[in-house]
Write a protein that holds these residues in place. Sequence first.
Motif, mmCIF file in Angstrom:
data_model
loop_
_atom_site.group_PDB
_atom_site.id
_atom_site.type_symbol
_atom_site.label_atom_id
_atom_site.label_comp_id
_atom_site.label_asym_id
_atom_site.label_seq_id
_atom_site.Cartn_x
_atom_site.Cartn_y
_atom_site.Cartn_z
ATOM 1 N N VAL A 118 14.470 1.175 -3.517
ATOM 2 C CA VAL A 118 14.059 -0.083 -4.158
ATOM 3 C C VAL A 118 12.509 0.150 -5.062
ATOM 4 O O VAL A 118 11.944 -0.742 -5.391
ATOM 5 C CB VAL A 118 13.739 -1.290 -3.228
ATOM 6 N N GLY A 119 12.262 1.513 -4.891
ATOM 7 C CA GLY A 119 11.054 1.925 -5.942
ATOM 8 C C GLY A 119 9.718 2.202 -5.020
ATOM 9 O O GLY A 119 8.971 2.680 -5.538
ATOM 10 N N GLN A 159 2.838 7.342 -7.339
ATOM 11 C CA GLN A 159 4.009 6.813 -7.499
ATOM 12 C C GLN A 159 4.262 6.201 -8.749
ATOM 13 O O GLN A 159 5.189 6.201 -9.631
ATOM 14 C CB GLN A 159 4.365 6.092 -6.436
ATOM 15 N N TRP A 160 3.047 5.326 -9.025
ATOM 16 C CA TRP A 160 3.162 4.696 -10.272
ATOM 17 C C TRP A 160 3.274 5.359 -11.689
ATOM 18 O O TRP A 160 4.148 4.956 -12.544
ATOM 19 C CB TRP A 160 1.928 3.699 -10.285
ATOM 20 N N LEU A 161 2.859 6.606 -11.786
ATOM 21 C CA LEU A 161 2.774 7.096 -12.829
ATOM 22 C C LEU A 161 3.887 8.670 -12.546
ATOM 23 O O LEU A 161 3.859 9.380 -13.610
ATOM 24 C CB LEU A 161 1.253 8.140 -12.993
ATOM 25 N N GLN A 162 4.313 8.491 -11.521
ATOM 26 C CA GLN A 162 5.619 9.399 -11.331
ATOM 27 C C GLN A 162 5.060 10.816 -11.204
ATOM 28 O O GLN A 162 5.816 11.798 -11.609
ATOM 29 C CB GLN A 162 6.841 9.187 -12.367
ATOM 30 N N LYS A 170 -4.705 6.256 0.236
ATOM 31 C CA LYS A 170 -3.500 5.357 0.086
ATOM 32 C C LYS A 170 -3.262 4.741 -1.395
ATOM 33 O O LYS A 170 -2.371 4.828 -2.033
ATOM 34 C CB LYS A 170 -3.376 4.162 0.839
ATOM 35 N N MET A 171 -4.447 4.517 -2.034
ATOM 36 C CA MET A 171 -4.532 4.100 -3.469
ATOM 37 C C MET A 171 -4.149 5.155 -4.538
ATOM 38 O O MET A 171 -3.252 4.950 -5.461
ATOM 39 C CB MET A 171 -6.023 3.592 -3.707
ATOM 40 N N GLN A 172 -4.685 6.131 -4.073
ATOM 41 C CA GLN A 172 -4.071 7.587 -4.919
ATOM 42 C C GLN A 172 -2.557 7.795 -4.857
ATOM 43 O O GLN A 172 -1.960 8.082 -5.764
ATOM 44 C CB GLN A 172 -4.833 8.833 -4.426
ATOM 45 N N TYR A 173 -2.191 7.478 -3.517
ATOM 46 C CA TYR A 173 -0.782 7.794 -3.265
ATOM 47 C C TYR A 173 -0.094 6.788 -4.200
ATOM 48 O O TYR A 173 1.079 6.991 -4.752
ATOM 49 C CB TYR A 173 -0.497 7.586 -1.924
ATOM 50 N N LEU A 229 1.903 -2.582 -6.879
ATOM 51 C CA LEU A 229 1.074 -2.219 -6.031
ATOM 52 C C LEU A 229 1.323 -3.015 -4.852
ATOM 53 O O LEU A 229 1.158 -2.317 -3.540
ATOM 54 C CB LEU A 229 -0.345 -2.707 -6.539
ATOM 55 N N PHE A 230 1.648 -4.118 -4.732
ATOM 56 C CA PHE A 230 1.963 -5.108 -3.429
ATOM 57 C C PHE A 230 3.139 -4.170 -2.683
ATOM 58 O O PHE A 230 2.983 -4.115 -1.461
ATOM 59 C CB PHE A 230 2.298 -6.569 -3.841
ATOM 60 N N ASN A 231 3.983 -3.801 -3.345
ATOM 61 C CA ASN A 231 5.268 -3.342 -2.681
ATOM 62 C C ASN A 231 4.694 -2.043 -1.793
ATOM 63 O O ASN A 231 5.196 -1.608 -0.886
ATOM 64 C CB ASN A 231 6.404 -2.749 -3.748
ATOM 65 N N GLN A 232 3.919 -1.274 -2.552
ATOM 66 C CA GLN A 232 3.566 -0.044 -2.068
ATOM 67 C C GLN A 232 2.458 -0.044 -0.973
ATOM 68 O O GLN A 232 2.552 0.682 -0.062
ATOM 69 C CB GLN A 232 2.817 0.953 -3.098
#
Length: 772
Positions: A317-318, A487-490, A480-483, A715-718
């Motif tokens: 689901v991303g 993910q956001w930037l693939q 965690k924000m870096q993680y 961001l919420f999902n992650q």
Amino acid sequence: MHRIIFRMFVRRIYYFVGLPFLLLLASERGLFGADPQPKGREIYKQLCVKCHGKDGQGVKGKYDDALFGDWSREKLTRYIDKNMPEDAPDKCDGPDADAVARYIYDAFYSPQARARNHPARIELVRLTNRQYVNTVADLLKHFSDSDGPINSERGLRAIYCNSQNLWEKKVFERIDRQINFDFGAGRPEVEGIVSNVFSMQWRGSLLAEESGEYEIILKTPNGVRLWLNDEDEPVIDAWVASAEVNEHKTNIRLIGGRAYPLRLDYFNFKQKIASIALLWKPPHGIQQPIPTRNLSPIRVTPTFVVTTPFPPDDSSVGYERGVSISKAWDEATTEAAIETANYVVKNLDRLSRSKSVETNRATKIQSFCAEFVATAFRRPLTVEQKNVFVSSQFTKKRNVEEAMKRVVLLTLKSPRFLYLGLDNSKPNDYEVAARLSFNLWDSLPNADLWKCAVRGELHTREQANEQAKRMLSDPRARAKMQYFLHQWLQMNRAEDLSKDAKSFPGFTPEIISDLRTSLDIFLEDTVWNGASDYRKLLLADYLFLNNRLAEFYGMNTNAADDFVKVNVDDKQRSGVVTHPYLLAAFSYQKSTSPIHRGVFLTRNIVGRALKPPPMAQVFKDADFAPNLTMREKVSELTRSQSCQTCHSVINPLGFSLENFDAVGRFRKEENARPIDAASDYVTDDGKTVRFSGARDVAEFAVSSEHAQNAFIEQLFNQIVKQPMAAYGADVISRLRQSFVASGFNMQKLLVDIASISALQGIEKQTDPKKKS
């Protein structure tokens, strides 16, 4: 009778809320029995059911996918008018196309329809792999001496001795920025070192940015020992010198966002050459001297890192979720529990603060066990739990080490450790503490959160916000924000950025590694320094470069051995949209790839959904005339109507980046022809926007409510590892309003997400007058 009851119901609604609401409710729910789209429904039955199914579920062999998407009603109308049904598109046009588009939008495409057809819910989940490793690490760290904060000072604390033996004839102390010295046939140029008999010791910490396998390398002809994340046994022991430069290597797994104790002892005794270099090869990196920014003179305690391999988490689901349970996962949890138990037994006296000669050692160990289980379960133990998990394990038949091992195995295999939210039906302050800690740290609550839970100080929005703000200062929140940003930037998918050596000479592995570091530093700086402005991610007119990158990209910098901020032309570059690492990642080896770049911009920057292509096509450069530009080739490849369904969105975004070659250098020509980066882009609500280049795309995204909502949802999902819609239909609007009001402050957004999700099921029960 039913009609009488219905009329009474309608009168009550009218009395309390008035006619406007009643009409709205009637149109939404069909209270008066009228179908809001009767004509569209009838046309759908006649022309669409054979391919899409009665309920839009799809028909095998015709159109397998269920009807869903984010198209506007206007775009659906245009598409149906021109293309549907596929075997006879002239059968449904004009008013008929508009009517069936209205029905399909209301039934399947609108946000209300998607929520109705696929209602989101908060699922029972286990720890993800990342959460498991972090939780076990902090569970044992809980029983170590508290580490002081790592400040901004970098390097290692060095002691220089005018003797072969450390601590004898100490002559000098200082902070060394790196360990990379070549003393040649002489001695260190340090006052007091008078001969080629000398020794040194460096102490401090290694700062790991990413989780993964690190290769640590020592190069020296002299005697050396290295301790890393273990204060008892060296990971490299080459104390017997060879008089020839040798490489000594070891591999070690580290968790990103943490500091690890490091000690390096070195000596030379009358050897003809003397040198020492401490290098590493981090995940996604190259072998190089450990950079200054990854060394601290502050000493910390060791961190236990589980090395047992786990099967991948479900990420369909991303974002990664702990929903998949398999035999392989169950076996991995058993192996990891055994690995942890062995470590605890080995370090039992240190962890339990006991001594083998003490008469009350068993009592101290039992107390340690009770605290261990409660910390792992994230709440105080009941009398029954303490008996089952602790007291009953200590019998006359077992020694304390065996009893301790059984406690660890029982605890780490218990659902109360492995699963999150088992007690969500009756959430309390301990549950809020756990939700906050896993939201922001991917780990269990620390002592401060535990104390708040004990005092009952975690059940209002103000209390949750206060703790969440405090928690952001912890390096684990940054990790965690870096993680998420990776993910956001693939970036996690960009494994091979290598290019054709003839086409792009000088684009070496060192440049690729520097580019990743450059992007990481930019992300760190944007989120954690200054206003934490989301818009800067997309609009920044600067890069972080070292001398090597500056030379390759034709820029000027005064960098020494590290990265510095360099201003760039804002008409050319714009934040992450044009960062060379991403431009190179979404390119081919010899050329750009507007399709890959366009898909990335569509999904991750603009925030629009894309369906998988009906038939995959492989781009083959040899199939096109050599004098064509890449834009012309992509336009030719995707000109069919079936391709244009998605490529009408993808291509304009991808073409906007054509001023950048496959390694991210700005250019004005291709094949001796001017670059055309301009395109018309149709928004999700049917409006046409003209893009003349990358800057226009970035400015459109930062001002787009749809793109902002997409960033918030990702961001919420992650952060929460749950679907945002499950927390209420109004959550996205509440978060966005706060986000905009804060000046798009990402730290504030993190706090809001963490507290809203942590108080789910609690806030309304205990604070009903509180406004969201």
